[in-house]
Design an enzyme around this catalytic site. Sequence first.
Site, short mmCIF file in Angstrom:
data_model
loop_
_atom_site.label_atom_id
_atom_site.label_comp_id
_atom_site.label_asym_id
_atom_site.label_seq_id
_atom_site.Cartn_x
_atom_site.Cartn_y
_atom_site.Cartn_z
N LYS A 50 7.97 2.80 7.94
CA LYS A 50 9.00 1.86 7.50
C LYS A 50 8.40 0.59 6.89
CE LYS A 50 12.51 4.39 8.84
NZ LYS A 50 13.47 4.00 9.87
N SER A 276 10.57 12.05 16.45
CA SER A 276 10.85 12.42 15.06
C SER A 276 9.64 13.08 14.42
CB SER A 276 11.31 11.20 14.26
OG SER A 276 10.38 10.16 14.33
#
Length: 316
Positions: A50, A276
């Site tokens: 991110k 994830s």
Amino acid sequence: MLADAVPPVRDSVLDAIGRTPAVRLRRVVEGPSADVIVKLEYYNPTGSYKDRMALAMVEGAERRGALRPGMRVVEYTGGSTGSSLALVCAVKGYPFLALSSDAWAKEKLDTMRALGAELQLEPSEGGKITPGLVERLRVRTERLATEDGTFWTDQFHNDDALEGYKGIGRELVEQTGGRVDAFCGGVGTAGMLVGVSRALKEAGCRARIVALEPESSPMLTAGHGGPHRVEGVAVGIVPSHLRAEDYDEARAVPEAEARVMARRLAREEGIFAGTSTGLNVAAAVRLARELGPGHTVATVAVDTGLKYLAGDLYSG
């Protein structure tokens, strides 16, 4: 093996974002299979891919004049985007307000605070990520965005995010010589999957692009969301970034399988990441068996396992 050259001194921590290593899995890929290549995105400063998106969104807004000195940045976030935005805003001098929840890892909330973010928390339903929770956070953030001197990065609709994530695809082309037959990744905002897909296509790579989600929240594969505990993906909507031309198929992965794979990656490959990442690699291993030897499947290790030590992923 050590790198051939030591990277030069960077002007700031922001210049350390990207250029992450890629490794070939050795033990969790079993039987006659394609190679599985994993980009270790936890090498970014906050331990998450991110960082690429946060930097691209902030600098894109600066170039357009939408974000100016003295303004406040706001975003609703599960924690990794918030940590990345907190880092970028800290270096650039913008106050940052993150709207989040106890549904996400405490380590992520603490990281945002440590990097100078102000937090407003929305209570969850039993610690689960639900479509209703995400919608409440969105509505609150949309309201804040109308206040003077406020810039909402709006990660679900910000095209600068796609440009930030293209770096993963460009680096994969360089690292593999363009030999990627399939790429898979979990869908939250879909920015990473779409950015990589477009970068691969621009480089002439015809990889099959597979969008992933937890089986407990099968919006892409069954048309409905649901509660789950895979942070960073499956927010209960089909994100606007995700367009039909950017991916070839969607697959749902059992959450239990993703959690087992996350633990196996740590204990057998030394890749210490979260659920994830386990979801991504579990799907990549399946694709590798389907494609067989002589092919390459690529995916990403999304973030560091240090963000999940307070939960039950590694204590179970």
